[in-house]
Design a protein around this motif. Sequence first.
Motif, PDB file in Angstrom:
ATOM      1  N   LEU A 174     -91.690  53.732  -0.353  1.00 31.78           N
ATOM      2  CA  LEU A 174     -92.755  53.702  -1.446  1.00 31.78           C
ATOM      3  C   LEU A 174     -93.453  55.161  -1.473  1.00 31.78           C
ATOM      4  O   LEU A 174     -93.790  55.626  -0.516  1.00 31.78           O
ATOM      5  N   ARG A 175     -93.407  55.439  -2.727  1.00 28.83           N
ATOM      6  CA  ARG A 175     -93.919  56.702  -2.982  1.00 28.83           C
ATOM      7  C   ARG A 175     -95.155  56.463  -3.820  1.00 28.83           C
ATOM      8  O   ARG A 175     -95.298  56.185  -4.767  1.00 28.83           O
ATOM      9  N   ILE A 176     -96.256  56.589  -2.939  1.00 30.88           N
ATOM     10  CA  ILE A 176     -97.614  56.481  -3.562  1.00 30.88           C
ATOM     11  C   ILE A 176     -98.600  57.480  -3.338  1.00 30.88           C
ATOM     12  O   ILE A 176     -98.676  58.110  -1.916  1.00 30.88           O
ATOM     13  N   ASN A 177     -99.080  57.963  -4.548  1.00 30.67           N
ATOM     14  CA  ASN A 177    -100.133  59.197  -4.500  1.00 30.67           C
ATOM     15  C   ASN A 177     -99.580  60.420  -3.897  1.00 30.67           C
ATOM     16  O   ASN A 177    -100.160  61.098  -3.150  1.00 30.67           O
ATOM     17  N   VAL A 207     -90.324  48.487   6.547  1.00 29.23           N
ATOM     18  CA  VAL A 207     -89.674  47.246   6.578  1.00 29.23           C
ATOM     19  C   VAL A 207     -90.385  46.069   6.236  1.00 29.23           C
ATOM     20  O   VAL A 207     -91.198  45.646   6.926  1.00 29.23           O
ATOM     21  N   ILE A 208     -90.040  45.409   5.022  1.00 32.14           N
ATOM     22  CA  ILE A 208     -90.766  44.350   4.703  1.00 32.14           C
ATOM     23  C   ILE A 208     -89.766  43.085   4.139  1.00 32.14           C
ATOM     24  O   ILE A 208     -88.603  43.201   3.875  1.00 32.14           O
ATOM     25  N   ASP A 230     -99.698  43.730  -1.695  1.00 34.84           N
ATOM     26  CA  ASP A 230     -99.998  43.171  -0.320  1.00 34.84           C
ATOM     27  C   ASP A 230     -99.391  44.562   0.624  1.00 34.84           C
ATOM     28  O   ASP A 230     -99.883  44.720   1.688  1.00 34.84           O
ATOM     29  N   ALA A 231     -98.348  45.036   0.309  1.00 28.91           N
ATOM     30  CA  ALA A 231     -97.758  46.072   0.786  1.00 28.91           C
ATOM     31  C   ALA A 231     -98.689  47.066   1.130  1.00 28.91           C
ATOM     32  O   ALA A 231     -99.039  47.878   2.135  1.00 28.91           O
ATOM     33  N   MET A 232     -99.428  47.632  -0.080  1.00 31.70           N
ATOM     34  CA  MET A 232    -100.598  48.509   0.018  1.00 31.70           C
ATOM     35  C   MET A 232    -101.427  48.051   0.729  1.00 31.70           C
ATOM     36  O   MET A 232    -101.824  49.181   1.703  1.00 31.70           O
ATOM     37  N   LEU A 253     -93.033  42.863  -6.926  1.00 36.30           N
ATOM     38  CA  LEU A 253     -92.477  43.110  -5.584  1.00 36.30           C
ATOM     39  C   LEU A 253     -92.407  44.193  -5.131  1.00 36.30           C
ATOM     40  O   LEU A 253     -91.748  45.247  -5.864  1.00 36.30           O
ATOM     41  N   ALA A 254     -92.678  44.526  -3.967  1.00 39.64           N
ATOM     42  CA  ALA A 254     -92.539  46.106  -3.327  1.00 39.64           C
ATOM     43  C   ALA A 254     -91.218  46.543  -3.421  1.00 39.64           C
ATOM     44  O   ALA A 254     -91.230  47.774  -3.543  1.00 39.64           O
TER      45      ALA A 254
END
Length: 246
Positions: free
Chosen positions: A80-83, A90-91, A99-101, A137-138
């Motif tokens: 995930l590329r966040i900010n 691994v999810i 929820d992932a965040m 979904l993530a």
Amino acid sequence: MTNQEKDTNTGGEVEDSSQTKEVSRRDFLARTTLTGAGLTIASLLPAHLAAAASPPDGMPVEASAAASEIVGEEAVKVTLRINGARHALVIEPRVTLLDAMRERLDITGPKKGCDHGQCGACTVLVDGRRALSCLSLAVMQDGKEITTIEGIAQGDALHPVQAAFIEQDAFQCGYCTSGQICSAVGMLREVAEGTASHVTPDVAAPPTLATLSDAEIRERMSGNLCRCSAYPNIVAAIREAKGQRV
Ligand code: FES
Ligand code: FES
């Protein structure tokens, strides 16, 4: 006073306040979940993912989040590329972006209001478009550019929408505010691109940022609820921000 005092309301014992300062509720739950049953993290991971979940020396800190989670047999790797930061996880495929965040990456700006796509508190920007992270979904966001309220400002310079929310006093409890601001940023971009709304009189001639009416703002922000009813101030803030570069 002793470490263990009586609760004046119930007569029961309360926790030692010196300890509660050091261990947050989140930390406590994480520790008891992972260690209370006498299990190790490695034993909880499927064998084919155990190696992937162990970050090699020198890997960025964000990637170590993969090693701190309990996952099932169907877990997959996702980045995930966040900010502006990359997070290797691994999810399980059923894990939402919200929820992932919040639970895996400690990015708690996006709020969980309803978890059903009805309140907008979880709104983020995905490749510049507003999205409800509780309905996403993530694993669907692998490689996409995600922006949360934590990434809206440019360093110490607030985004014009953030500054306008403060100027117009557009929040009370603040629970909806991160979603409101992300949604407003995405909405103003939609207007700048010439997108019509349900209340646009002539869809062939959609409003511009200069001509955006309060009715248009209310309609376009109707997916973001505010239980404090700060709506007049939210509309005023967006009216103020729309005249600036957003
Ligand atoms: S928490 Fe996502 S819309 Fe309410
Ligand atoms: S400011 Fe409280 S819910 Fe909006």
